[in-house]
Design an enzyme around this catalytic site. Structure first.
Site, mmCIF file in Angstrom:
data_model
loop_
_atom_site.group_PDB
_atom_site.id
_atom_site.type_symbol
_atom_site.label_atom_id
_atom_site.label_comp_id
_atom_site.label_asym_id
_atom_site.label_seq_id
_atom_site.Cartn_x
_atom_site.Cartn_y
_atom_site.Cartn_z
ATOM 1 C CG HIS A 1 -8.676 3.876 -9.812
ATOM 2 N ND1 HIS A 1 -8.002 2.665 -9.869
ATOM 3 C CD2 HIS A 1 -7.923 4.683 -9.025
ATOM 4 C CE1 HIS A 1 -6.914 2.738 -9.124
ATOM 5 N NE2 HIS A 1 -6.833 3.950 -8.594
ATOM 6 C CG HIS B 1 -8.708 2.515 -14.443
ATOM 7 N ND1 HIS B 1 -10.028 2.164 -14.461
ATOM 8 C CD2 HIS B 1 -8.181 1.944 -13.332
ATOM 9 C CE1 HIS B 1 -10.302 1.419 -13.395
ATOM 10 N NE2 HIS B 1 -9.194 1.257 -12.692
ATOM 11 C CG ASP C 1 -5.929 -0.634 -10.687
ATOM 12 O OD1 ASP C 1 -6.512 0.389 -11.091
ATOM 13 O OD2 ASP C 1 -6.454 -1.472 -9.917
ATOM 14 C CG HIS D 1 -5.101 1.064 -6.616
ATOM 15 N ND1 HIS D 1 -5.781 2.030 -5.909
ATOM 16 C CD2 HIS D 1 -6.054 0.198 -7.067
ATOM 17 C CE1 HIS D 1 -7.080 1.762 -5.935
ATOM 18 N NE2 HIS D 1 -7.262 0.660 -6.617
ATOM 19 C CG HIS E 1 -6.577 -5.276 -6.801
ATOM 20 N ND1 HIS E 1 -7.936 -5.469 -6.764
ATOM 21 C CD2 HIS E 1 -6.385 -4.246 -7.668
ATOM 22 C CE1 HIS E 1 -8.535 -4.602 -7.571
ATOM 23 N NE2 HIS E 1 -7.618 -3.845 -8.133
ATOM 24 C CD GLU F 1 -9.099 -2.658 -11.907
ATOM 25 O OE1 GLU F 1 -9.002 -3.548 -11.057
ATOM 26 O OE2 GLU F 1 -9.001 -1.444 -11.631
HETATM 27 ZN ZN LIG Z 1 -8.532 0.598 -10.667
#
Ligand SMILES: [Zn+2]
Length: 206
Positions: A47, A51, A53, A57, A158, A170
């Site tokens: 991260h 990046h 996700d 995660h 999330h 992000e």
């Molecule tokens: Zn992340």
């Protein structure tokens, strides 16, 4: 065609989440030192910087980054500027424009220097994620380290991303791009089992 690089430089100076593994690069061979080539390796949280996700995660048994479809990471993309208070979650009512593309990047300006970590960055409300999904969005990106607040442990945004199987970027750098529509390219690496991957995120202006 104009390329806007929206990825920060990865180096020892880049900030990572408090407690996460910082980026470091070790040189094992060096031409300057008389070796026949330069050779190095990196150790880092996945991260880091810009990046993607993976669902794994934030959801047990979720897809890892290598399993993700590539389609969301490529195509028409809208940069949306939002002005919210430090640390606030962005609500649908904070948006200053209609959603006009299936990819949306949120320009909050609340994490201005990736090399100087500030914990009071803006994040998303779960309602905003729901709203984007209802508007046909497949990828959400943000210019902060997370779509949930730094100290949050519930990760409701999330969870909303997971519920709608959206793709997530992000750590983007959007200070130099206007709130317009571009073509996004930001593919994650194919890392087996991984919870995220750095991306080289680029907005192309035709
Ligand atoms: Zn992340």
């Amino acid at each position: 065609m104009k390329f806007h690089d929206i990825s920060p430089t990865l180096s020892e100076r880049i900030g990572v989440f408090p407690g996460d593994v910082p980026f470091s690069r070790a040189v094992s061979h060096s031409i300057d030192e008389g070796d026949h080539l330069d050779l190095s390796c990196v150790t880092t949280t996945l991260h880091v910087g810009a990046h993607a996700d993976a669902p794994s995660h934030y959801v047990g048994g979720g897809e890892d980054i290598g399993e993700r479809s590539l389609e969301p990471y490529y195509g028409p993309c809208q940069v949306m500027e939002v002005a919210v208070a430090p640390g606030a979650r962005i609500l649908p009512s904070d948006l200053q424009a209609e959603v006009e593309a299936p990819r949306v990047l949120l320009k909050t300006g609340s994490f201005p220097d990736p090399e100087n970590w500030n914990g009071d960055f803006a994040s998303c409300s779960p309602d905003l994620i729901d709203f984007f999904h209802d508007s046909g969005v497949v990828l959400v990106g943000i210019d902060t380290p997370s779509v949930d607040p730094e100290q949050d442990k519930e990760l409701l945004s999330h969870a909303a991303v997971a519920r709608h199987n959206l793709s997530l970027l992000e750590g983007l750098v959007l200070g130099d791009v206007a709130a317009e529509i571009y073509h996004l390219v930001a593919f994650p690496l194919k890392i087996k089992g991984a919870d995220a991957s750095p991306v080289r995120a680029v907005l192309i202006e035709e």
